[in-house]
Write a protein that holds these residues in place. Structure first.
Motif, PDB file in Angstrom:
ATOM      1  N   LEU A 121       0.838  -1.198   0.000  1.00  0.00           N
ATOM      2  CA  LEU A 121       0.000   0.000   0.000  1.00  0.00           C
ATOM      3  C   LEU A 121       0.875   1.252   0.000  1.00  0.00           C
ATOM      4  CD1 LEU A 121      -2.814   1.295   0.226  1.00  0.00           C
ATOM      5  CD2 LEU A 121      -2.628   1.038   2.719  1.00  0.00           C
ATOM      6  N   LEU A 122       0.669   2.113  -0.976  1.00  0.00           N
ATOM      7  CA  LEU A 122       1.466   3.336  -1.087  1.00  0.00           C
ATOM      8  C   LEU A 122       0.696   4.573  -0.652  1.00  0.00           C
ATOM      9  CD1 LEU A 122       3.160   2.666  -4.560  1.00  0.00           C
ATOM     10  CD2 LEU A 122       4.102   2.261  -2.272  1.00  0.00           C
ATOM     11  N   ASP A 123      -0.578   4.647  -1.002  1.00  0.00           N
ATOM     12  CA  ASP A 123      -1.361   5.846  -0.693  1.00  0.00           C
ATOM     13  C   ASP A 123      -2.826   5.461  -0.538  1.00  0.00           C
ATOM     14  OD1 ASP A 123      -2.465   8.347  -0.401  1.00  0.00           O
ATOM     15  OD2 ASP A 123      -1.730   9.146  -2.303  1.00  0.00           O
ATOM     16  N   CYS A 124      -3.381   5.738   0.642  1.00  0.00           N
ATOM     17  CA  CYS A 124      -4.808   5.455   0.876  1.00  0.00           C
ATOM     18  C   CYS A 124      -5.722   6.490   0.230  1.00  0.00           C
ATOM     19  CB  CYS A 124      -5.094   5.418   2.379  1.00  0.00           C
ATOM     20  SG  CYS A 124      -4.388   4.021   3.252  1.00  0.00           S
ATOM     21  N   ARG A 125      -5.165   7.615  -0.190  1.00  0.00           N
ATOM     22  CA  ARG A 125      -5.968   8.721  -0.717  1.00  0.00           C
ATOM     23  C   ARG A 125      -7.094   9.074   0.248  1.00  0.00           C
ATOM     24  NH1 ARG A 125      -6.171   5.779  -6.501  1.00  0.00           N
ATOM     25  NH2 ARG A 125      -4.396   6.772  -7.523  1.00  0.00           N
ATOM     26  N   THR A 126      -6.715   9.232   1.513  1.00  0.00           N
ATOM     27  CA  THR A 126      -7.697   9.428   2.574  1.00  0.00           C
ATOM     28  C   THR A 126      -8.586  10.641   2.318  1.00  0.00           C
ATOM     29  OG1 THR A 126      -6.149   8.412   4.138  1.00  0.00           O
ATOM     30  CG2 THR A 126      -7.974   9.668   5.075  1.00  0.00           C
ATOM     31  N   HIS A 127      -8.039  11.672   1.704  1.00  0.00           N
ATOM     32  CA  HIS A 127      -8.837  12.877   1.441  1.00  0.00           C
ATOM     33  C   HIS A 127      -9.968  12.598   0.451  1.00  0.00           C
ATOM     34  CE1 HIS A 127      -6.016  12.717  -1.879  1.00  0.00           C
ATOM     35  NE2 HIS A 127      -6.687  13.661  -2.521  1.00  0.00           N
ATOM     36  N   LEU A 128      -9.840  11.524  -0.333  1.00  0.00           N
ATOM     37  CA  LEU A 128     -10.884  11.138  -1.280  1.00  0.00           C
ATOM     38  C   LEU A 128     -11.711   9.958  -0.790  1.00  0.00           C
ATOM     39  CD1 LEU A 128      -8.885  11.317  -4.645  1.00  0.00           C
ATOM     40  CD2 LEU A 128     -10.458  13.030  -3.726  1.00  0.00           C
ATOM     41  N   THR A 129     -11.052   8.983  -0.172  1.00  0.00           N
ATOM     42  CA  THR A 129     -11.718   7.728   0.200  1.00  0.00           C
ATOM     43  C   THR A 129     -12.200   7.682   1.650  1.00  0.00           C
ATOM     44  OG1 THR A 129      -9.655   6.675   0.896  1.00  0.00           O
ATOM     45  CG2 THR A 129     -10.237   6.521  -1.445  1.00  0.00           C
ATOM     46  N   GLY A 130     -11.585   8.480   2.523  1.00  0.00           N
ATOM     47  CA  GLY A 130     -11.885   8.379   3.940  1.00  0.00           C
ATOM     48  C   GLY A 130     -11.252   7.166   4.592  1.00  0.00           C
ATOM     49  N   ILE A 131     -10.441   6.419   3.854  1.00  0.00           N
ATOM     50  CA  ILE A 131      -9.827   5.186   4.344  1.00  0.00           C
ATOM     51  C   ILE A 131      -8.411   5.464   4.854  1.00  0.00           C
ATOM     52  CG2 ILE A 131      -8.982   2.899   3.649  1.00  0.00           C
ATOM     53  CD1 ILE A 131     -11.270   2.774   1.642  1.00  0.00           C
TER      54      ILE A 131
END
Length: 261
Positions: A121-131
Motif C-alpha cells: 500500500l502506497l497511498d490510501c488517498r484518505t482525502h478522497l476515500t476516507g480510508i
C-alpha cells in the motif's frame, strides 16, 4: 415488476413508443418479452447506445455471475473506493480496490466491506476515500476474493448493474457483466467534446437538488445509494434528462492543462 410482455400491436403515445423502441434495442429483435420493466430496459439501452460506451471485456482473469441460484434483485448499484499500491517489482496500480459497497433497487444494503490490498500500500488517498491504513486491520476488512464472492451471491446474469463510470469499478473488481447502466452516460454534459462526464456530486445537485459537501471524502455506501436514487429517478421520467452544463469551477480547484516534462 417482473418480466413485461409487449404485444406487437400495442398502441403507445409517440414518447412512449420511442422508449419502447429504445428498450427493444438491447434484446433480441424477435423477442416480445423483456427481462426487465420497460423503464429500466430503456436506461440499459441508452447506456449501450451512447457513443462513449465501451462494452466490458471478458478477459481471462474476469469473474461473472452464474446462472441459477434463484431470483436476484432487479438492479444493484455499486461503488468502490480505490487506493494506490505496488512496487517496482510487481508494478504499480493506481486503481486498487479498497472498499466495495452495493445496494439493491430499494436502497437496501447488500454489501459494504473494506478490502485488504493485494500489493504494498502506497497511498490510501484518505482525502478522497476516507480510508486509513487502520481500516485494513479492522473487523470489516476481508480479502479480495471474498469481497467478489459476496457480490456474486446477489448478482445474476440478468441483474442490472448500475454505477457511475462503471468500467473503472468493474476493472477494480476484475468482474465482467453484460447488463450495465452507467449514470455518467445517462446525464450528459452539454458540450461538443466526447468522453466528458459530470462528477456524481454535480449530477446529484443539478438533478435531485441535493446539498452535497464537495470537500468531504467519498463514502462508497452513500455513493452507491445516490447512484440508485438517480437511476430510479431517471427510470420514472417520460423522456431523458436534457444535457446540462459542467459544474462551474470552484475557488479551491486548480485546472491543469499541460504538465511540462
Amino acid at each position: 415488476e417482473g418480466a413485461v410482455a409487449v404485444p406487437a400491436t400495442a398502441k403507445l403515445a409517440p414518447r412512449k413508443r420511442r422508449r419502447q423502441d429504445d428498450a427493444h434495442a438491447s434484446v433480441d429483435a424477435g423477442s416480445k418479452v423483456l427481462a426487465w420493466p420497460i423503464a429500466w430496459a430503456w436506461l440499459l439501452s441508452r447506456t449501450q447506445k451512447h457513443p462513449s460506451f465501451r462494452p466490458p471485456q471478458l478477459l481471462p482473469d474476469r469473474r461473472f455471475a452464474a446462472e441459477g441460484g434463484g431470483k436476484g434483485p432487479l438492479a444493484i448499484a455499486i461503488a468502490t473506493s480505490l487506493v494506490y499500491t505496488g512496487d517496482a517489482a510487481s508494478d504499480y496500480d493506481p486503481w486498487h480496490l479498497a472498499r466495495i459497497s452495493a445496494v439493491d433497487d430499494h436502497g437496501e444494503v447488500l454489501l459494504d466491506a473494506i478490502v485488504r490490498p493485494r500489493a504494498p500500500l502506497l497511498d490510501c488517498r484518505t482525502h478522497l476515500t476516507g480510508i486509513t491504513r487502520e481500516h485494513f486491520e479492522g473487523p470489516r476488512a476481508i480479502d479480495f476474493d471474498e469481497a467478489v464472492r459476496r457480490l456474486l451471491v446477489f448478482l445474476r446474469p440478468e441483474t442490472l448493474l448500475v454505477g457511475h463510470r462503471l468500467g473503472i469499478d468493474l476493472d477494480a473488481l476484475k468482474l465482467w457483466h453484460r447488463a450495465v447502466i452507467d449514470i455518467s452516460l445517462l446525464f450528459e454534459v452539454e458540450t461538443r467534446k466526447q468522453h466528458v462526464y459530470h462528477p456524481l456530486r454535480w449530477i446529484l445537485q443539478h438533478v435531485l437538488k441535493e446539498e452535497v459537501d464537495d470537500n468531504a471524502p467519498h463514502d462508497s455506501l452513500e455513493t452507491a445509494r445516490a447512484i440508485m436514487r438517480l437511476a430510479v429517478h431517471e427510470a420514472g421520467r417520460e423522456s431523458a434528462t436534457p444535457a446540462f452544463e459542467p459544474k462551474p469551477p470552484g475557488g479551491t480547484e486548480l485546472w491543469v492543462r499541460h504538465v511540462p516534462r
